[in-house]
Design a protein around this motif. Structure first.
Motif, PDB file in Angstrom:
ATOM      1  N   GLY A 338     -41.613  31.487 -24.872  1.00  0.00           N
ATOM      2  CA  GLY A 338     -40.528  30.439 -24.189  1.00  0.00           C
ATOM      3  C   GLY A 338     -39.394  30.134 -24.786  1.00  0.00           C
ATOM      4  N   ALA A 339     -39.576  29.634 -26.211  1.00  0.00           N
ATOM      5  CA  ALA A 339     -38.285  29.369 -26.698  1.00  0.00           C
ATOM      6  C   ALA A 339     -37.376  30.306 -27.110  1.00  0.00           C
ATOM      7  CB  ALA A 339     -38.609  28.713 -28.350  1.00  0.00           C
ATOM      8  N   LEU A 340     -37.584  31.647 -27.263  1.00  0.00           N
ATOM      9  CA  LEU A 340     -36.803  32.756 -27.332  1.00  0.00           C
ATOM     10  C   LEU A 340     -36.071  32.882 -25.951  1.00  0.00           C
ATOM     11  CD1 LEU A 340     -38.939  35.339 -29.407  1.00  0.00           C
ATOM     12  CD2 LEU A 340     -36.795  34.050 -30.157  1.00  0.00           C
ATOM     13  N   LEU A 341     -36.677  32.738 -24.805  1.00  0.00           N
ATOM     14  CA  LEU A 341     -36.038  32.742 -23.398  1.00  0.00           C
ATOM     15  C   LEU A 341     -34.785  31.879 -23.360  1.00  0.00           C
ATOM     16  CD1 LEU A 341     -39.040  32.777 -20.885  1.00  0.00           C
ATOM     17  CD2 LEU A 341     -37.577  34.724 -21.832  1.00  0.00           C
ATOM     18  N   LEU A 342     -34.627  31.001 -24.214  1.00  0.00           N
ATOM     19  CA  LEU A 342     -33.319  30.120 -24.378  1.00  0.00           C
ATOM     20  C   LEU A 342     -32.459  30.942 -24.798  1.00  0.00           C
ATOM     21  CD1 LEU A 342     -34.990  26.695 -25.546  1.00  0.00           C
ATOM     22  CD2 LEU A 342     -34.063  27.261 -23.296  1.00  0.00           C
ATOM     23  N   LEU A 343     -32.395  31.956 -25.532  1.00  0.00           N
ATOM     24  CA  LEU A 343     -31.466  32.821 -26.024  1.00  0.00           C
ATOM     25  C   LEU A 343     -30.839  33.437 -24.637  1.00  0.00           C
ATOM     26  CD1 LEU A 343     -32.934  34.957 -28.812  1.00  0.00           C
ATOM     27  CD2 LEU A 343     -31.680  32.979 -29.025  1.00  0.00           C
ATOM     28  N   THR A 344     -31.192  33.264 -23.598  1.00  0.00           N
ATOM     29  CA  THR A 344     -30.470  33.733 -22.376  1.00  0.00           C
ATOM     30  C   THR A 344     -29.324  32.738 -21.994  1.00  0.00           C
ATOM     31  OG1 THR A 344     -31.832  32.799 -20.778  1.00  0.00           O
ATOM     32  CG2 THR A 344     -32.466  34.957 -21.477  1.00  0.00           C
ATOM     33  N   VAL A 345     -29.312  31.420 -22.409  1.00  0.00           N
ATOM     34  CA  VAL A 345     -28.386  30.504 -22.064  1.00  0.00           C
ATOM     35  C   VAL A 345     -26.894  30.883 -22.725  1.00  0.00           C
ATOM     36  CG1 VAL A 345     -27.446  28.165 -22.487  1.00  0.00           C
ATOM     37  CG2 VAL A 345     -30.025  28.643 -21.952  1.00  0.00           C
ATOM     38  N   GLY A 346     -26.204  31.066 -21.784  1.00  0.00           N
ATOM     39  CA  GLY A 346     -24.617  31.344 -22.127  1.00  0.00           C
ATOM     40  C   GLY A 346     -23.392  30.555 -21.548  1.00  0.00           C
ATOM     41  N   THR A 347     -22.433  30.964 -21.821  1.00  0.00           N
ATOM     42  CA  THR A 347     -21.443  30.188 -21.581  1.00  0.00           C
ATOM     43  C   THR A 347     -21.222  29.994 -19.795  1.00  0.00           C
ATOM     44  OG1 THR A 347     -19.986  31.988 -21.204  1.00  0.00           O
ATOM     45  CG2 THR A 347     -19.728  30.838 -23.432  1.00  0.00           C
ATOM     46  N   GLU A 348     -21.789  30.914 -19.187  1.00  0.00           N
ATOM     47  CA  GLU A 348     -21.792  30.534 -17.663  1.00  0.00           C
ATOM     48  C   GLU A 348     -23.047  30.298 -17.491  1.00  0.00           C
ATOM     49  OE1 GLU A 348     -19.415  30.971 -15.294  1.00  0.00           O
ATOM     50  OE2 GLU A 348     -17.965  31.457 -16.805  1.00  0.00           O
ATOM     51  N   PHE A 349     -23.376  28.764 -17.264  1.00  0.00           N
ATOM     52  CA  PHE A 349     -24.599  27.942 -17.361  1.00  0.00           C
ATOM     53  C   PHE A 349     -25.579  27.939 -16.180  1.00  0.00           C
ATOM     54  CE2 PHE A 349     -27.131  24.258 -17.127  1.00  0.00           C
ATOM     55  CZ  PHE A 349     -28.319  24.539 -18.268  1.00  0.00           C
ATOM     56  N   SER A 350     -26.768  28.248 -16.204  1.00  0.00           N
ATOM     57  CA  SER A 350     -27.533  28.239 -15.154  1.00  0.00           C
ATOM     58  C   SER A 350     -28.760  27.489 -15.446  1.00  0.00           C
ATOM     59  CB  SER A 350     -27.679  29.483 -14.242  1.00  0.00           C
ATOM     60  OG  SER A 350     -28.826  29.437 -13.276  1.00  0.00           O
ATOM     61  N   TYR A 351     -29.450  26.560 -14.873  1.00  0.00           N
ATOM     62  CA  TYR A 351     -30.444  25.799 -15.668  1.00  0.00           C
ATOM     63  C   TYR A 351     -31.631  26.687 -14.912  1.00  0.00           C
ATOM     64  CZ  TYR A 351     -34.623  22.932 -15.440  1.00  0.00           C
ATOM     65  OH  TYR A 351     -36.030  22.689 -15.569  1.00  0.00           O
ATOM     66  N   TRP A 352     -31.617  27.061 -13.539  1.00  0.00           N
ATOM     67  CA  TRP A 352     -32.729  27.896 -12.960  1.00  0.00           C
ATOM     68  C   TRP A 352     -33.012  29.252 -13.674  1.00  0.00           C
ATOM     69  CZ3 TRP A 352     -34.948  24.293 -10.110  1.00  0.00           C
ATOM     70  CH2 TRP A 352     -34.180  23.233  -9.587  1.00  0.00           C
ATOM     71  N   TRP A 353     -32.033  29.935 -14.051  1.00  0.00           N
ATOM     72  CA  TRP A 353     -32.214  31.213 -14.472  1.00  0.00           C
ATOM     73  C   TRP A 353     -32.343  31.242 -15.921  1.00  0.00           C
ATOM     74  CZ3 TRP A 353     -34.132  34.334 -11.023  1.00  0.00           C
ATOM     75  CH2 TRP A 353     -33.852  34.009  -9.951  1.00  0.00           C
TER      76      TRP A 353
END
Length: 457
Positions: A338-353
């Motif tokens: 689950g923590a590694l999924l936070l690597l999907t956070v990018g400059t174009e931010f979306s909480y839901w995805w």
């Protein structure tokens, strides 16, 4: 319940609620605190760690102090101290003043939860005690849900300072109940308190944390860093050595001869260090990096809390049937994923995805982990020593958070930007997976437990 028992239960709930609530609201307020008082990431680290230093060190001695001076008296002193410190934090003119007040608040908080539970166990017996503890757990767990919401609303609409005044009303109500409750205090005349051990532990942890937090600013070569680090290690080593010979140790080292106890506490060190790191980084980055208001940032991890409440009881029952080893292995590794999924956070931010999937997976992993971890550690120790075993495990979890927050600047590379956020996610995942591996290699199921393929006992 008798009238006194009802008073005892409400006193225990309100006193513990204060401590739990403070732990959930502070992260939401950190960006606003550093914006007004300055100091950036260093101030944010100290606001959290000043509290954890005194809380983690003194929670070990809380049982001895309650035995020596009486649970009601200690609880009253803890509540008054917590309330005064909360008011001081709300009025803090500088970051340094606030940090000192947070340390005082942590010292007072160290006596709230242990004394509350001790009041319940001394006033309830048999099935009534189980029901009382269940009610206490359910009511105090609500602090985990309402804390981020209340804190975020106060930060967004009022002031971060008022976040710390939320405690005043439940503290006042608890003190009134203590005055009117007619509860008889109990003291043990032969009880002794290892104050020197408590001082060595507090100063040792404090000096090491100072070095870890300030190192990115001053460098390892600075005497202001390596001298406190060496002194802290020496003081903490002295504390551990003292526990081998003192008459009433606050950290009974013989507990660590039990395999599931020491293995479970090592797993706790990894898992709760990762949880503290994740809780700090997510809430702060969502405000400073992603631009969310404090209310939404505080609610970001709500799915984890909801899943924990919904599933932990069922997982606890399955752990009792199959043994804790499988759950303590799978749970932390799931949280690591689950923590590694936070690597999907990018400059174009979306909480839901980008954030919500991580929170759901981590919530599932946390639900799988918590009850089996607790049962493995406490179940390894005879029931008459469960209180001190619980206090040690609680202290380990606090110290784990203390150390990861102290090392935060080194983990994120100096600033909590997007790259730093990703680094923190990777470290969180590594710590979680390490906790799962330690559990797999070290935890042993009790002889009465069955494996999932075995017939149920």
């Amino acid at each position: 319940m008798s009238a006194i028992q009802r008073s005892v239960l409400w006193i225990a709930i309100l006193a513990s609620f204060v401590a739990f609530l403070d732990g959930t609201v502070v992260n939401v307020a950190l960006p606003a605190i550093s914006d007004e008082l300055g100091g950036g990431l260093t101030t944010q680290q100290w606001v959290v760690d000043a509290y954890l230093i005194t809380l983690g060190a003194l929670i070990l001695v809380a049982g001895s102090v309650s035995d020596a001076y009486g649970r009601v008296l200690v609880l009253r002193i803890g509540l008054i101290g917590f309330g005064i410190a909360s008011v001081a934090i709300a009025a803090a003119p500088t970051a340094e003043f606030l940090i000192i007040a947070r340390a005082v608040q942590g010292a007072a908080g160290a006596f709230l939860v242990p004394s509350s539970l001790a009041l319940i166990t001394s006033n309830f017996t048999g099935p009534a005690q189980g029901r009382a503890i269940g009610t206490w757990t359910a009511m105090t767990t609500t602090a985990m849900i309402v804390g981020p919401l209340i804190g975020g609303v106060f930060v967004d609409l009022l002031s971060w300072r008022l976040v710390f005044l939320i405690n005043v009303l439940p503290i006042a109500a608890t003190l009134i109940l203590l005055a009117r409750g007619g509860i008889r205090d109990v003291r043990k005349p032969d009880a002794s308190v290892d104050w020197l051990g408590a001082v060595l532990c507090t100063l040792g942890l404090g000096a090491m944390v100072f070095a870890l937090i300030e190192q990115p600013n001053l460098g390892w070569a600075s005497p202001a860093i390596w001298i406190p680090l060496v002194a802290g290690i020496a003081l903490f080593t002295g504390f551990v050595l003292r526990q081998r010979s003192v008459r009433s140790p606050i950290l009974p080292l013989d507990l660590f001869r039990v395999r599931n106890f020491w293995t479970g506490n090592i797993a706790t060190l990894f898992i709760y260090g990762a949880l503290s790191l994740n809780g700090f980084v997510v809430v702060v980055y969502l405000q400073q990096g992603a631009g969310l208001p404090a209310t939404l940032a505080g609610l970001a991890s709500l799915p984890m809390t909801i899943l924990l409440i919904l599933l932990s009881s069922r997982v606890g029952a399955l752990s009792g049937r199959w043994g804790p080893r499988l759950f303590m292995t799978v749970g932390p590794i799931t949280m690591g994923i689950g923590a590694l999924l936070l690597l999907t956070v990018g400059t174009e931010f979306s909480y839901w995805w980008q954030v919500l999937p991580s929170m759901i997976i981590m919530g599932l992993g946390l639900s799988i982990t918590v009850a089996p971890l607790t049962s493995a550690i406490l179940g390894a120790i005879e029931s008459e020593r469960s209180g001190i075993a619980s206090a040690v495990n609680n202290a380990v979890s606090r110290v784990a958070g203390l150390l990861t927050i102290a090392a935060l600047a080194a983990i994120v590379g100096g600033s909590l930007d997007l790259d730093g956020f990703h680094r923190a996610a990777i470290v969180t995942a590594v710590l979680m997976i390490a906790g799962g591996i330690v559990s797999f290699l070290g935890i042993r199921n009790p002889s009465h437990a069955t494996t999932p393929d075995d017939p149920a006992v």
